[in-house]
Design a protein around this motif. Structure first.
Motif, mmCIF file in Angstrom:
data_model
loop_
_atom_site.group_PDB
_atom_site.id
_atom_site.type_symbol
_atom_site.label_atom_id
_atom_site.label_comp_id
_atom_site.label_asym_id
_atom_site.label_seq_id
_atom_site.Cartn_x
_atom_site.Cartn_y
_atom_site.Cartn_z
ATOM 1 N N ALA A 77 5.171 -0.654 -5.722
ATOM 2 C CA ALA A 77 4.542 -1.025 -4.663
ATOM 3 C C ALA A 77 3.754 -0.841 -3.865
ATOM 4 O O ALA A 77 2.679 -0.609 -3.189
ATOM 5 N N GLY A 78 4.821 0.292 -3.602
ATOM 6 C CA GLY A 78 3.862 1.140 -2.354
ATOM 7 C C GLY A 78 5.225 1.260 -1.008
ATOM 8 O O GLY A 78 4.461 1.610 0.061
ATOM 9 N N LYS A 79 6.615 1.160 -1.565
ATOM 10 C CA LYS A 79 7.033 1.497 -0.196
ATOM 11 C C LYS A 79 7.014 2.619 0.001
ATOM 12 O O LYS A 79 6.731 3.253 1.702
ATOM 13 N N SER A 80 7.674 3.500 -0.475
ATOM 14 C CA SER A 80 7.905 4.883 -0.289
ATOM 15 C C SER A 80 6.364 5.917 0.162
ATOM 16 O O SER A 80 6.474 6.663 0.724
ATOM 17 N N GLU A 81 5.322 5.401 -0.133
ATOM 18 C CA GLU A 81 4.163 6.012 -0.355
ATOM 19 C C GLU A 81 3.278 5.797 1.051
ATOM 20 O O GLU A 81 2.933 5.898 1.456
ATOM 21 N N SER A 82 3.678 3.723 1.342
ATOM 22 C CA SER A 82 3.243 4.074 2.354
ATOM 23 C C SER A 82 4.081 4.333 3.770
ATOM 24 O O SER A 82 3.495 4.743 4.846
ATOM 25 N N ILE A 83 5.216 5.000 3.403
ATOM 26 C CA ILE A 83 5.899 5.899 4.388
ATOM 27 C C ILE A 83 5.638 7.473 4.540
ATOM 28 O O ILE A 83 5.101 7.602 5.434
ATOM 29 N N GLU A 84 5.015 7.223 3.441
ATOM 30 C CA GLU A 84 4.297 9.272 3.465
ATOM 31 C C GLU A 84 3.337 8.868 3.930
ATOM 32 O O GLU A 84 3.174 10.613 4.734
ATOM 33 N N ALA A 85 2.484 8.001 3.662
ATOM 34 C CA ALA A 85 1.022 7.709 5.031
ATOM 35 C C ALA A 85 0.953 7.984 5.934
ATOM 36 O O ALA A 85 0.537 8.367 6.139
ATOM 37 N N LEU A 86 2.057 7.307 6.204
ATOM 38 C CA LEU A 86 2.467 6.872 8.089
ATOM 39 C C LEU A 86 2.982 8.165 8.795
ATOM 40 O O LEU A 86 2.615 8.536 9.446
ATOM 41 N N TYR B 195 5.646 -6.629 3.567
ATOM 42 C CA TYR B 195 5.491 -7.305 2.601
ATOM 43 C C TYR B 195 4.620 -5.575 1.952
ATOM 44 O O TYR B 195 3.360 -5.384 2.174
ATOM 45 N N ALA B 196 4.811 -5.076 0.790
ATOM 46 C CA ALA B 196 4.033 -4.133 0.081
ATOM 47 C C ALA B 196 2.740 -4.347 -0.873
ATOM 48 O O ALA B 196 3.760 -4.871 -2.572
ATOM 49 N N ASN B 197 1.705 -4.874 -0.575
ATOM 50 C CA ASN B 197 1.051 -5.125 -1.254
ATOM 51 C C ASN B 197 -0.082 -4.519 -1.828
ATOM 52 O O ASN B 197 -1.003 -3.663 -1.493
ATOM 53 N N ASN B 198 0.287 -4.550 -3.104
ATOM 54 C CA ASN B 198 -0.341 -3.510 -3.823
ATOM 55 C C ASN B 198 -1.500 -3.841 -4.483
ATOM 56 O O ASN B 198 -2.287 -3.396 -5.633
ATOM 57 N N TYR B 199 -2.520 -4.683 -4.693
ATOM 58 C CA TYR B 199 -2.971 -5.868 -5.597
ATOM 59 C C TYR B 199 -4.494 -6.121 -4.879
ATOM 60 O O TYR B 199 -5.267 -6.812 -5.165
ATOM 61 N N ASP B 200 -3.959 -6.868 -3.785
ATOM 62 C CA ASP B 200 -5.355 -7.797 -3.058
ATOM 63 C C ASP B 200 -6.373 -6.238 -2.047
ATOM 64 O O ASP B 200 -6.213 -5.378 -1.971
ATOM 65 N N ASN B 201 -7.275 -6.429 -1.871
ATOM 66 C CA ASN B 201 -8.877 -5.191 -1.640
ATOM 67 C C ASN B 201 -8.849 -5.193 0.285
ATOM 68 O O ASN B 201 -9.429 -4.621 0.223
ATOM 69 N N GLU B 202 -8.266 -6.815 0.270
ATOM 70 C CA GLU B 202 -7.863 -5.897 1.687
ATOM 71 C C GLU B 202 -7.648 -4.497 2.345
ATOM 72 O O GLU B 202 -6.557 -3.811 2.071
ATOM 73 N N GLY C 264 6.859 -12.746 -4.486
ATOM 74 C CA GLY C 264 7.145 -11.121 -5.881
ATOM 75 C C GLY C 264 6.009 -11.051 -6.341
ATOM 76 O O GLY C 264 6.190 -9.350 -7.436
ATOM 77 N N LYS C 265 4.516 -11.027 -6.387
ATOM 78 C CA LYS C 265 3.661 -10.862 -6.568
ATOM 79 C C LYS C 265 3.675 -8.634 -6.756
ATOM 80 O O LYS C 265 3.937 -8.164 -5.723
ATOM 81 N N GLY D 27 5.370 -8.360 7.698
ATOM 82 C CA GLY D 27 3.432 -9.363 7.752
ATOM 83 C C GLY D 27 4.110 -8.786 6.227
ATOM 84 O O GLY D 27 4.621 -8.470 5.463
ATOM 85 N N GLU D 28 2.818 -8.038 5.797
ATOM 86 C CA GLU D 28 2.288 -7.033 4.200
ATOM 87 C C GLU D 28 1.216 -5.965 5.073
ATOM 88 O O GLU D 28 0.260 -6.553 5.723
ATOM 89 N N ILE D 29 1.638 -4.854 4.420
ATOM 90 C CA ILE D 29 0.773 -3.902 4.549
ATOM 91 C C ILE D 29 0.268 -3.996 3.436
ATOM 92 O O ILE D 29 0.833 -3.599 1.875
ATOM 93 N N TYR D 30 -1.109 -3.600 3.159
ATOM 94 C CA TYR D 30 -1.681 -3.269 1.819
ATOM 95 C C TYR D 30 -2.295 -2.053 1.633
ATOM 96 O O TYR D 30 -2.266 -1.479 1.650
ATOM 97 N N THR D 31 -1.558 -1.613 0.013
ATOM 98 C CA THR D 31 -1.357 0.068 -0.157
ATOM 99 C C THR D 31 -2.489 0.558 -0.940
ATOM 100 O O THR D 31 -2.265 1.415 -1.514
ATOM 101 N N HIS D 32 -3.361 -1.164 -2.013
ATOM 102 C CA HIS D 32 -3.641 -0.895 -2.762
ATOM 103 C C HIS D 32 -3.194 0.357 -4.583
ATOM 104 O O HIS D 32 -4.794 0.884 -4.056
#
Length: 562
Positions: free
Chosen positions: A358-367, A457-464, A483-484, A533-538
């Motif tokens: 979903a992008g949990k670790s990737e979000s931390i690295e992007a931060l 929530y790591a949201n990897n499916y929406d376009n926002e 859990g999408k 909340g949720e973070i949009y990871t794409h």
């Protein structure tokens, strides 16, 4: 038993699993002459020559193990007439190939403690001496045949790349578990990283299911074939029993869960027991069982090629732990938790939530990448699994399970990869979904009671793009519970999926027991005005991570300025 397996009192080698185990208690060589005269070396030569039989034009390799070993001995004592019939270049090439053949195995030495403080202090030196003897034999033969001294040395782990100290410990053993009493515990481990290990499988499939029988009924393992890694998973005591052919996973545990010491094991009853590598299970899949009489969660994983992937051992351990958490009114969290220290003096603890990919670790690295000089440090509290709990005053806190991280190599930033390269255990580094297990934090710090400043929530499916805070508790619960995610192929799933509470390791198996705890946690977080909340990871659509970096900038702004 497979005819190619070499098995004796002091030496075990399984070509199919690329594992070699040397028992120093049964036999120990003290010099190169004892090594070249050992039965183990001759058996290894036989296996090597059998492996070369249909492809090697080398005259020496066509003579059989007896002549091959006699040639090595002749070279050592400068008995030229007994090896002059072979071309020097052929000898050198064969020795090099034989040396590489052996070093391709995961090679483990075993020393038993026998309650000896001397052995406890010196087992590393014992192993190091063996490595020196192996490399000395290789170099001596090479230099004698080529006729001159080598002037470039590579000090590799020639004999072993890991060593373990084992011990018998009396634990509080319920009668039905007596078959486990003879199995040795791992007392101390020495790894020689970076460890490059290979398994026949590189992906986990399916989920773990409950059975109404106790898997211990299937266990009939022999003392010499099984080992126990006593682990502290969060605050759960887990006895992880594994067949020696699963030593790749058994060693990798050292970078993931703290090895429990004798005081934690002696006269204690474990919360969890895992039997990994049982010959037969129902349907040849992985199961768990709650032994309510003894309050022990017991898991079984069958012996087959699929289960060589480390994910099976890691996730079954976490499933058992999470079920134990649910039954003690704690909420398992599938996610990553970090404590961020900012340059303006603020400290924030953030939990990233979501299923695999979903992008949990990737979000931390992007931060980290977008932080510039605003972040002084990011401390990992847990990388994959933790829990939310309530203290005696009704306040909510989080704590972790693992002391390490099991990460896809493709997802590592350069800084993380290179800073941890020399400590890592690498699994199938040449393949897709290659993984590395690296230490992340100490156990004492992982299990502390940590406050929660933000849960996203790591949201990897929406376009926002960016960050979204939930104002409505029901909308928040719906998102987290459904859990999408868009699966990235790290398991057997592909495309849009839903998983109850994004956690197939405990909550999925017990949704009715989990839901009331979820409700209680969300009520408290919203009551305390904690950011949910949720973070949009794409990451389900955009592999470039440009959009994720934009979302990370908004996350950074929220944490830094509020």
């Amino acid at each position: 038993m497979d005819k190619s397996i070499l098995k004796s009192e002091d030496f075990y080698l399984n070509p199919d699993r690329q594992i070699s185990i040397i028992d120093f208690n049964k036999n120990y060589v003290n010099n190169i002459f004892q090594l070249v005269n050992s039965k183990a070396l001759k058996r290894l030569v036989s296996l090597y020559l059998e492996n070369q039989k249909h492809s090697s034009p080398n005259h020496l390799e066509n003579q059989g193990a007896d002549i091959y070993v006699s040639t090595l001995k002749a070279i050592l004592v400068d008995d030229k007439p007994n090896y002059s019939q072979f071309d020097d270049d052929e000898i050198l090439q064969s020795i090099e190939d034989f040396y590489s053949f052996y070093r391709a195995y995961l090679r483990i030495s075993v020393v038993n403690l026998h309650n000896s403080s001397i052995v406890s202090k010196e087992f590393i030196d014992i192993d190091e001496k063996f490595n020196e003897i192996v490399i000395q034999l290789y170099r001596t033969i090479e230099e004698k045949v080529q006729g001159f001294k080598t002037n470039t040395f590579r000090q590799v782990n020639a004999g072993t790349n890991a060593s373990i100290l084992t011990q018998s410990i009396e634990w509080d053993t319920p009668a039905k578990y007596n078959s486990l009493k003879s199995i040795q515990f791992l007392n101390t481990m020495m790894l020689k990283p970076p460890l490059m290990m290979h398994t026949k499988s590189n992906k986990r499939e399916g989920t773990f299911t409950a059975v109404d029988y106790n898997p211990i009924d299937h266990f009939n393992g022999e003392r010499d074939e099984w080992f126990c890694y006593p682990a502290l998973i969060g605050e759960s005591l887990a006895f992880i029993y594994f067949h020696r052919d699963y030593f790749v996973s058994g060693l990798a545990l050292a970078n993931l869960f703290k090895l429990a010491d004798t005081s934690k094991i002696a006269e204690q009853k474990p919360d969890l027991i895992l039997l990994f590598g049982i010959k037969e299970t129902e349907g040849q899949v992985s199961h768990f069982h709650h032994d309510t009489e003894n309050d022990i969660w017991v898991g079984e994983v069958p012996y087959n090629d699929k289960t060589t992937y480390f994910g099976y051992m890691k996730k079954m351990c976490l499933t058992l732990h999470n079920l134990h958490m649910i039954y003690t009114d704690n909420l398992p969290i599938h996610g990553s938790m970090v404590r961020i220290s900012f340059s303006n003096g603020k400290h924030k603890t953030v939990v990233f939530f979501g299923d695999s990919g979903a992008g949990k670790s990737e979000s931390i690295e992007a931060l980290q990448e977008v932080a510039d000089d605003k972040i002084n440090n990011i401390e990992t509290i847990f990388d994959d699994m933790g829990s939310f709990s309530f203290d005696e005053n009704g306040n909510i806190y989080a704590q972790g399970t693992e002391t390490g991280a099991f990460v896809r190599l493709d997802d590592l930033s350069n800084s993380v990869a290179f800073n941890n390269m020399d400590r890592g255990v690498y699994l199938n580094p040449e393949l897709q979904n290659a993984r590395v297990i690296i230490p992340a934090n100490i156990h004492k710090r992982v299990i502390e009671h940590h406050n929660i400043d933000m849960w996203v929530y790591a949201n990897n499916y929406d376009n926002e793009i960016g960050l979204h805070r939930f104002d409505d508790i029901n909308q928040a619960k719906d998102t987290f519970v459904s859990g999408k995610r868009k699966a990235l192929g790290t398991t057997d799933e592909v495309g849009m999926t839903t998983t109850f509470f994004s956690n197939p390791f405990g909550p999925v198996q017990e949704p009715e027991k989990t839901q009331p705890i979820i409700d209680k946690v969300f009520d408290k977080l919203f009551e305390d005005n904690i950011y949910v909340g949720e973070i949009y990871t794409h990451l389900g659509n955009d592999k470039s991570k440009d959009s994720l970096n934009e979302s990370a900038k908004e996350l950074l702004n929220e944490l830094y300025n509020n």
